[in-house]
Every structure is written in structure tokens, then in C-alpha cells.
Motif scaffolding. Sequence first.
Motif, mmCIF file in Angstrom:
data_model
loop_
_atom_site.group_PDB
_atom_site.id
_atom_site.type_symbol
_atom_site.label_atom_id
_atom_site.label_comp_id
_atom_site.label_asym_id
_atom_site.label_seq_id
_atom_site.Cartn_x
_atom_site.Cartn_y
_atom_site.Cartn_z
ATOM 1 N N UNK A 93 0.835 -1.216 0.000
ATOM 2 C CA UNK A 93 0.000 0.000 0.000
ATOM 3 C C UNK A 93 0.867 1.263 0.000
ATOM 4 N N UNK B 292 0.413 9.036 7.866
ATOM 5 C CA UNK B 292 -0.945 8.528 7.985
ATOM 6 C C UNK B 292 -1.604 8.939 9.301
ATOM 7 N N UNK C 13 -2.436 11.573 4.991
ATOM 8 C CA UNK C 13 -3.230 10.810 4.035
ATOM 9 C C UNK C 13 -4.066 9.797 4.805
ATOM 10 N N UNK C 14 -5.148 9.370 4.180
ATOM 11 C CA UNK C 14 -6.041 8.433 4.862
ATOM 12 C C UNK C 14 -6.232 7.181 4.017
ATOM 13 N N UNK C 15 -6.844 6.187 4.625
ATOM 14 C CA UNK C 15 -7.059 4.904 3.955
ATOM 15 C C UNK C 15 -8.548 4.656 3.748
ATOM 16 N N UNK C 16 -8.904 4.093 2.598
ATOM 17 C CA UNK C 16 -10.220 3.472 2.477
ATOM 18 C C UNK C 16 -10.105 2.098 3.108
ATOM 19 N N UNK C 17 -10.853 1.837 4.143
ATOM 20 C CA UNK C 17 -10.675 0.558 4.822
ATOM 21 C C UNK C 17 -12.024 -0.033 5.193
ATOM 22 N N UNK C 18 -12.168 -1.335 5.036
ATOM 23 C CA UNK C 18 -13.254 -2.042 5.710
ATOM 24 C C UNK C 18 -12.841 -3.489 5.855
#
Lengths: 266, 266
Positions: free
Chosen positions: A55, A234, A258-263
Motif C-alpha cells: 500500500x 498517515x 493521508x487516509x485509507x479506504x478501509x473495511x
Amino acid sequence: MKQPIGIFDSGVGGLTVYKAIKRAFPAENIIYFGDTARVPYGPKSENTIIEYSIQNARFLLQKDIKILVVACNTSSAVALQELEKLTDIPIIGVIKPGSKLATDSTHNNHIGVIGTEGTIRSEAYNKAIKSILPEAEIFSCACPLFVPLVEEGWLNHPVSRIVAEEYLNFFKDKEIDTLVLGCTHYPLLKSLIDEIMEHKVKLIDSADAIALHLKTLLPVESSTEPVMDRFYVSDNEAKFSQIAEYILGVQPTPIKRVRLYESWFE
Amino acid sequence: MKQPIGIFDSGVGGLTVYKAIKRAFPAENIIYFGDTARVPYGPKSENTIIEYSIQNARFLLQKDIKILVVACNTSSAVALQELEKLTDIPIIGVIKPGSKLATDSTHNNHIGVIGTEGTIRSEAYNKAIKSILPEAEIFSCACPLFVPLVEEGWLNHPVSRIVAEEYLNFFKDKEIDTLVLGCTHYPLLKSLIDEIMEHKVKLIDSADAIALHLKTLLPVESSTEPVMDRFYVSDNEAKFSQIAEYILGVQPTPIKRVRLYESWFE
């Protein structure tokens, strides 16, 4: 604008690598990414370290970098092969340059390595050193509390001394003349480690090793173009900025979160 | 099958909460989620703690839970309000039950709180205790090295004693008679903390507090239905299993690793 060099680390410690590269290549643009939300990588499993490293690398590859430097020892030890599948640009980890410097330094072929659990478990330094110097005897020891102690800022605290004495006691009868500081945080404990090793052992710092190695790949240019470094994290821009100032002497800028798309999925 | 109780924690420490709830409600099904890939939450920023807590809660809500227990003190301190927007089922954090128990225990209204940086910074315990006992004097202190020391397994190590003495020295002149152990890891250092406080202070354990509180919400049933607990982690099933055995006396089963869809964005 010149294509930048990309560097990622699990957190702020990789700035020691940034600093060494900047010193060697003042005319290069550098993009630094520190995964401060998910630090530390050392205790994580191999699968997770590889996922996170991919990532981070993808994020930097989007920025049109020409070389990717993996400053994190744990990522370098575990994920380098997987990262090489992502791109054709050169990818440099800290393991090989550090190992090279260690084999250049040793006279009696007894080399010590300290690092996180992940780095030591991977035996990456053992393999890299043996491939250069097959007759080397390598002694390695994980020091999991060094990272939290550095993050706490206890660089000269009595507790850090006791912890370091306990860990380094492992090397007492090993007659090493060279010790690889196999984690970007450890150079911050360098003078303490040096003292406990009674100034008898050459300490190998990843940051110096990687800057030296980079000189074999990239010409040192003097450019009149303006240079523009960028810093991404992050989490915790403010805390990053503070420790960064300690390492670099100045606060780096600009710093962007920066951010994460997470699930979760099963 | 009866609807389960859901519990999440940043890692393995929340199993002390699981254990207390299981003891109080043996006929309930429990689903436990430990975010072992991203532990610790304590040093992270409020934004990140909220994001991670929402992801964890969503994962458990998909499993048709009837109550959500937030075992992690840092999440409870920072993210509870945001979690309540996700669902209509009851959500229980550790802050209020722990604060209630502390106010029940104190005689001189001098209450100490120890926790992670995130928990202490949020002042969540201060607010909760004051809302029950406005005349309370609250003294709080972050102990960031306790979590890594517990994770390293140094529960009775001389270093843990020195670190604990250094942190707890803060309470020397505060005349507290009650100390809230505001982190799921800290009960594992209970006997050490008790000794340093010279056995003069009542130690409040989140796990007991939450099990007590749950009894006001959920009838204790004796069921003849078979009970089936499930454990999910985001990393390191083997390490989780090992520390879990230390806490629970048996290895929990089944343990399943879940993963995240992730990619960085600015």
C-alpha cells in the motif's frame, strides 16, 4: 521538475535515512511517507507487513518516483520481493547496503545484528551477510522495547540503559567487532549502545549505508532547479513534526496527512 | 441461536473484559474482535482512533450482535459518541462503568487515573467521574510504556518495576485512595502496581466494572442451548492465542484472521 526519490518507513525513524540521502543528493526532490498510524511494523506478521508495504509503495509510485527507498528494516527484510513485482523502477531496501557495510567493517568475521522481531525472525541480514561473506558468523537479537523507548523520548533515561544492557548482554561472549543497528529507530540510541559495547564495536547505521549505496545508482548532480521535498504521514502530523525537528534540526514542510479506504473482510 | 454480545479491543488485552463478561453471563454467545494489526491505539490521533473504532464496530454489527462492548479504553474515551450514530443497539464503553466503580470506592474523593496518552488527553475519565461525584479531585497520568512492557511479557521484570515507580511517583503526594487502571493491559501489572502503591489504594479494573454494569442491562439466563464464542483478529492469530491462554487459562477457539480493503488517499 525532476522525478523525485520516494522513501517510505513505518513511521518517523526513516527520517534518518531521508537526512543521509538529502545530504548526499542535495539537488534531488524527495517524497517521504511515514505510516505513523500503523507503526510499529516490527511485531506484525509477515502477511500484514507485506500488505502494508505494498500500500505504501503504491502511494509513492503514483507520485512518479524514479527510485523507491524502503527505509523500514522490517519491510526491507520481509516485503522487498513482493514490492519488486509492482514496478520496474529500482527498489532499494536497507538490508543489503547495511550488510555490505558490515562485511567491509569486520576484521574477525563476527557480526552482530539487532532489530525488531520481524526483522530478526526473517533472518534477512543473516542471508545477505552470508551471501557476501560466507565465512561470517552472525549473532542476532531482537530488541522489541527499543522502539517504544525511543518514541517515548527516553534516549538517555536510566530505564533505556537497563533495557539495552539486558538485550546487549547477549553479545557478551560473541566477540563481535561489528554491530548492525537493524532498525531506523536505533541510531537514536547510538551513543548509549556504543557505551554499553565499551566503544569496541563498529556500529553500522542503515542511513549511511543506503546513502552510500545510492551513489552507485544515481549520479550526484548540482542543479539550479528549485528543490521541493514533500512529507506524508498517515497520522499525527504534529507529533511527526516534533520528532522530525529533533532528527533533522528543522521542521520539515509541507507535511500532509493521508487516509485509507478501509473495511474489514473475512 | 441467541444473538451474540460483540466486544472489540485494540488487541488482546480486551480478553480480560471478555473473561469477566463470560463469567457473569455464561449462557451468552460472545464475538470478540481484536485489532492486533493496528495495536496500540493509545498514541494515535483522535481522528484515527475514531476511524478504526467505526471499522471495528461495523464488522461486529454485521454479525447481528445485540450489545456492543468497547473494551478498549482509548476507543471508549474518544469514539463512543461517533459509534452511537451507527446503530440503535446499546453500546457500552469502559469509561462510565469504571468511573462509577471508582466513585463507589473512594472515601476521600481523591481518585487517580492511569491510561494511554489518548485516554488521558481526552479527559474522558475526569468528565465521567465529575458527573457522578462533582467534588472529586482527579489526578491523571499517562503511562505509555506499560503496553509494550506487557506485550513483551515483562510482567515481573525489574525494568517494569522501575518504569512503574517512575510513572506512579506522580501520585506520591496526591493522597489518592482509588486508582483507575484505565487500559485493558494494566490489570496484568496489577500486583506490581499494588505493591508500589503500598497496598493502600483500591485498584479499579475495567473488566470487573463493565461486567457489573452489563448486569443492569441484560438478564443473566441459564440456557440449555449450546454456547459458541468466536474470536477474530486482524493479525498474528498464533501470538493472540498464546497471550489469550495466559489470560483465560485456555486457548480460545475458533480464531480467525480478518483483513482490510485498504488504499491510501489524500
